[in-house]
Design a protein around this motif. Sequence first.
Motif, PDB file in Angstrom:
ATOM      1  N   ASP A 233      17.199  39.939  38.243  1.00 26.39           N
ATOM      2  CA  ASP A 233      16.915  40.309  36.841  1.00 26.39           C
ATOM      3  C   ASP A 233      17.628  39.319  35.911  1.00 26.39           C
ATOM      4  O   ASP A 233      18.303  39.711  34.963  1.00 26.39           O
ATOM      5  N   HIS A 235      17.695  37.518  33.229  1.00 25.80           N
ATOM      6  CA  HIS A 235      17.267  37.184  31.869  1.00 25.80           C
ATOM      7  C   HIS A 235      18.514  36.887  31.031  1.00 25.80           C
ATOM      8  O   HIS A 235      19.649  37.014  31.515  1.00 25.80           O
ATOM      9  N   SER A 238      21.407  39.195  30.886  1.00 25.47           N
ATOM     10  CA  SER A 238      22.247  39.330  32.083  1.00 25.47           C
ATOM     11  C   SER A 238      23.240  38.177  32.185  1.00 25.47           C
ATOM     12  O   SER A 238      23.754  37.877  33.265  1.00 25.47           O
ATOM     13  N   ASP A 250      25.247  41.932  35.980  1.00 21.54           N
ATOM     14  CA  ASP A 250      24.152  42.902  36.201  1.00 21.54           C
ATOM     15  C   ASP A 250      23.194  42.583  37.346  1.00 21.54           C
ATOM     16  O   ASP A 250      21.962  42.708  37.167  1.00 21.54           O
ATOM     17  N   GLU A 252      22.052  44.246  39.750  1.00 20.27           N
ATOM     18  CA  GLU A 252      21.708  45.466  40.510  1.00 20.27           C
ATOM     19  C   GLU A 252      20.287  45.418  41.097  1.00 20.27           C
ATOM     20  O   GLU A 252      19.943  46.225  41.952  1.00 20.27           O
TER      21      GLU A 252
HETATM   22 MG    MG Z   1      20.412  44.647  33.472  1.00 23.19          MG
END
Ligand code: MG
Length: 411
Positions: A233, A235, A238, A250, A252
């Motif tokens: 993820d 972006h 993050s 982040d 996850e």
């Molecule tokens: Mg996130």
Amino acid sequence: MKDFTLEYFTMIEQDAVDYAKTRIDFFQEDAVLTCKEIGDGNLNYVFKVVDEKNNKSIIIKQAGPVARISDEFKLSTDRNRIESEILGLQHKLAPGYVPEVYQYDPIMNCCAMEDLSNHEIMRTALLKHEKFPLFPDHISTFLVNTLLLTSDVVVEHKEKKALVKQFINPELCEITEDLVYTEPFYDCPRNEIFEGSMEFVKETIWNDKKLVLESAKLKFEFMNHAQSLLHGDLHTGSIFIKEDSTKVIDPEFAFYGPAGYDIGNLIANLIFAYANGKFTIEDEETRDDYLNYLVTTIKDVVNLFTDKFNKAWDEKATEQVAGYDGFKEYYLDTILRDTAAVAGLELLRRVIGLAKVKDLTTIEDREARIRAEKICLAAGKTFILNRESIKTGADFIHVIQSAELTSLKGA
Ligand code: MG
Ligand code: SR1
């Protein structure tokens, strides 16, 4: 005080203070603790606990049973284990580029980590038109080290398969499969399309059968290509950044997937910043200067990734066939192809799907927002359809420039 050792519950700020006092060996005896929940992402609760007396702070991140963005998404709290474990691994592979995790708690599904409040979220900083000249160098090292050094090119194959197992992440992958690879390509009730962009979406995305077919192929590649341990993820929300430091947070959504996923995701989000700058910076000279900075950043990310990937392959590959003539070039080519495709998917899904980006939603002028969204949609489509021939930083920029021309035409 609640008992944190028996069973899971979602914490409020006072709980986080009590938790920090009793469950984390970080603050001094005389600490005077305060706490604020600062999470602004779509999924988790983020507590910043500060010792006002000794000027120390820590982050406690807790996974809730449903996503913050919508309780339609019921999610395993195990994602906090995945996040803690991958941050530990990335800390070894790419030292200095992720926050330090102090501990993980499998009962409360939370982890305690380094407070990075001296950094800024990159999306926020880019929307204020800040520049980070060292970012391409930093992030390309992070990408090469986390992607190549977790692949079968470098890792012993049984060890790699154990990592695949450790980072199986079905629920978070399902979110990506739905929100990125499926829902943007049909009139899904969960989509949220800005009314002014609806016609263009219908005509250029949903009615394009070839594009829709390509999205299906890409979805199955995402689900079936356990190439590298992804952030999943990546972006600009993050990434914590300051002039001389880049920290990726982040992870996850981590799992073993196509390496190009992380790179493409990042590039699309730099393009969102570009679209925002193009339509919100009023002064022409300032605007040209900032857009030029973003173009250079995108180019440098792609080109530095390529250079460092080639070098790391030559130095670190352990797999016998990695030395065959032409194999490295073939392998890198497929990563760049996937990078282009994912840049396209991310550009489309943030315009069409449920999860938006501020870069677009904060453009106040209606016509300007429509133009910005058209650029993202047109570029996204080209990235997907022409992915086989997009290889260099210049190729990526060329797609953006062509999309700017398309955005001037009607739907
Ligand atoms: Mg996130
Ligand atoms: C339900 S989660 C929506 C989005 O937020 C995350 O940051 C991921 O990008 C996901 O697709």
